[in-house]
Design an enzyme around this catalytic site. Structure first.
Site, PDB file in Angstrom:
ATOM      1  CG  ASP A  94      -0.252   0.033   2.532  1.00 30.83           C
ATOM      2  OD1 ASP A  94       0.975   0.232   2.545  1.00 30.83           O
ATOM      3  OD2 ASP A  94      -0.920  -0.142   3.550  1.00 30.83           O
ATOM      4  CB  SER A  95       0.305   4.551  -1.229  1.00 28.87           C
ATOM      5  OG  SER A  95      -0.894   4.995  -0.605  1.00 28.87           O
ATOM      6  N   GLY A  96       0.754   4.045   2.076  1.00 29.23           N
ATOM      7  CA  GLY A  96       0.819   4.877   3.271  1.00 29.23           C
ATOM      8  C   GLY A  96      -0.389   5.780   3.407  1.00 29.23           C
ATOM      9  N   GLY A  97      -1.236   5.799   2.383  1.00 28.41           N
ATOM     10  CA  GLY A  97      -2.410   6.662   2.411  1.00 28.41           C
ATOM     11  C   GLY A  97      -3.376   6.331   3.534  1.00 28.41           C
ATOM     12  CG  PHE A  98      -5.610   2.764   6.077  1.00 22.84           C
ATOM     13  CD1 PHE A  98      -6.967   2.917   5.841  1.00 22.84           C
ATOM     14  CD2 PHE A  98      -5.211   2.266   7.307  1.00 22.84           C
ATOM     15  CE1 PHE A  98      -7.903   2.579   6.802  1.00 22.84           C
ATOM     16  CE2 PHE A  98      -6.133   1.915   8.277  1.00 22.84           C
ATOM     17  CZ  PHE A  98      -7.489   2.072   8.015  1.00 22.84           C
ATOM     18  CG  ASP A 148      -5.385   6.751  -1.193  1.00 25.27           C
ATOM     19  OD1 ASP A 148      -4.353   6.325  -0.616  1.00 25.27           O
ATOM     20  OD2 ASP A 148      -6.504   6.287  -0.973  1.00 25.27           O
ATOM     21  CD  GLN A 191     -10.219   7.026  -1.124  1.00 19.14           C
ATOM     22  OE1 GLN A 191     -11.337   6.945  -0.600  1.00 19.14           O
ATOM     23  NE2 GLN A 191      -9.179   6.325  -0.673  1.00 19.14           N
ATOM     24  N   GLY A 218     -11.491   3.940   0.731  1.00 17.50           N
ATOM     25  CA  GLY A 218     -12.452   4.713   1.499  1.00 17.50           C
ATOM     26  C   GLY A 218     -13.659   3.932   1.954  1.00 17.50           C
ATOM     27  CG  ASP A 268      -5.888  -5.422   1.941  1.00 17.68           C
ATOM     28  OD1 ASP A 268      -5.365  -5.068   3.014  1.00 17.68           O
ATOM     29  OD2 ASP A 268      -6.525  -4.626   1.215  1.00 17.68           O
ATOM     30  CB  CYS A 306     -11.764 -26.535   8.884  1.00 18.55           C
ATOM     31  SG  CYS A 306     -10.226 -25.719   8.387  1.00 18.55           S
ATOM     32  CB  CYS A 308      -6.635 -25.669   8.249  1.00 16.99           C
ATOM     33  SG  CYS A 308      -7.041 -25.388   9.984  1.00 16.99           S
ATOM     34  CB  CYS A 311      -9.266 -28.132  11.804  1.00 18.74           C
ATOM     35  SG  CYS A 311      -9.953 -26.501  12.159  1.00 18.74           S
ATOM     36  CG  HIS A 337      -9.147 -22.107  11.744  1.00 18.55           C
ATOM     37  ND1 HIS A 337      -9.676 -23.239  11.148  1.00 18.55           N
ATOM     38  CD2 HIS A 337     -10.196 -21.263  11.942  1.00 18.55           C
ATOM     39  CE1 HIS A 337     -10.976 -23.080  10.994  1.00 18.55           C
ATOM     40  NE2 HIS A 337     -11.321 -21.895  11.475  1.00 18.55           N
TER      41      HIS A 337
END
Length: 379
Positions: A94-98, A148, A191, A218, A268, A306, A308, A311, A337
């Site tokens: 990501d860009s750091g915008g968050f 952004d 956005q 956003g 994500d 499950c 995995c 489990c 899990h």
């Protein structure tokens, strides 16, 4: 040739969802896909080998946090993130915008960029579109994001208008700053909050810049899920059919299915690993809080449906004991899990798209999961 390309395999006749492939320098990703988050070049408590074992195809790392520690130059000296963390499949940064959004008490947004206070030591920092691209080029991810501004929800219309216009100007500056388009794809971020006209304006601005992929930002910032779905319905159809569509920060099972139905290819979220460290597990019948006392003598697996590693090998009683005792292995087992659960869910979504039955799959899954509009906040 573009560093990252999208191949549409088919569209589900029942739902309109897309089955596709994203081709990157480090491999091909089957979509729709969930991307585990490795903020500091690690998915918390799990090894790259375990992520491979559960068929993770791509992971996400955080530009802002890696900039602070260990620093992008150290990662570059190591040969980039792939070598540094021993993960040789695709990576998105990501860009750091968050962080402009999440660290709102520590920052000042100006046209030239954002002035921060380092959340670790209070040091003054400055992050601009150009700097965000420079850091991400040093990190060496396959997909990098434009810098952004992620507006809060709700936001007044005048603020949203100026925010969208700034994000568009920053997107253009990011493209101008990029020097490694042969090996990295820079995605633009749409956005506009819940305002249809500003979502359209943002899409039109970004389409004019011809990014190789587009994210919808956003969302998942406090708005009701019904609002999120309305925004997707108004935004996704405006995006190109021949490029990836990425919904940022969304990771609940219901939202992944609903997002895929609305044409999203990539998701994500830190949710599965974050709640795992609190002893909350995602299961085929809904969330299970394994630290609760009623599981002290429950020797069944977390999810009897499950297969995995967790489990197959460990009981609710044992995992509860570990979590209550604050043992790291317990958090590893719940994290494993939860990520396996979401990655397997997306495989089932892809299978359902292939077989033109995604709406039927949604209905069956929601019924077993115990999900409905009345209890949506619990998921």
């Amino acid at each position: 040739m573009a560093a990252v390309t999208y191949e549409l395999i088919k569209t589900c006749k029942q739902s309109g969802a897309r089955l596709g492939k994203i081709h990157t320098p480090h491999g091909t990703i089957d979509t729709p896909i969930f991307m585990p988050v490795g903020t500091l070049a690690t998915v918390k408590t799990l090894s790259p080998e375990e992520l491979n074992e559960m068929s993770a195809q791509i992971i996400l790392s955080n530009t802002y946090h890696l900039w602070l520690r260990p620093g992008e130059e150290i990662v570059k000296e190591a040969g980039g993130l792939h070598s540094f963390m021993n993960w040789h499949k695709p990576i998105l940064t990501d860009s750091g915008g968050f962080q402009v959004f999440s660290l709102s008490k520590l920052r000042d947004i100006q046209e030239e960029g954002v002035y921060f206070r380092n959340h670790l030591n209070g040091e003054k920092l400055f992050l601009s579109p150009e700097k965000a691209v420079e850091i991400q080029e040093a990190l060496g991810a396959d997909i990098i994001m434009a810098f952004d501004e992620c507006p809060p929800y709700p936001a007044e219309e005048p603020y949203m208008k100026s925010s969208v216009e700034r994000t568009s100007r920053w997107a253009e500056r990011c493209l101008e700053a990029q020097t490694n388009s042969e090996n990295q794809a820079l995605f633009g971020i749409v956005q506009g909050g819940a305002y249809e006209k500003y979502r359209k304006q943002s899409v039109n601005d970004l389409l004019s810049l011809d990014f190789p992929g587009y994210a919808i930002g956003g969302l998942s910032v406090g708005e009701p899920k019904e609002i999120m779905y309305e925004v997707l319905e108004m935004t996704t159809p405006l995006l190109p059919d021949d490029k990836p569509r990425y919904l940022m920060g969304v990771g609940s099972a219901d939202a992944l299915i609903e997002g895929a139905i609305r044409g999203i290819d990539m998701f994500d979220c830190v949710l599965p690993t974050r709640i795992a460290r609190n002893g909350t597990c995602m299961t085929s019948t809904g969330r299970l809080v394994v630290r609760n006392a009623k599981y002290a003598r429950d020797f069944r697996p977390i999810d009897e449906n499950c297969d995995c590693y967790t489990c197959r090998n460990y009981s609710r009683a044992y995992i509860r004991h570990l979590v209550k005792a604050n043992e790291t292995f317990g958090f590893r087992l719940t994290s494993y899990h939860n990520l396996y659960f979401l990655l397997n869910l997306m495989k089932n979504v892809r299978d359902a798209i292939q077989e033109d039955r995604l709406l039927d799959f949604k209905e069956e899954f929601f019924e077993q999961y115990g999900f409905n509009k009345e209890n949506a906040k619990n998921f």
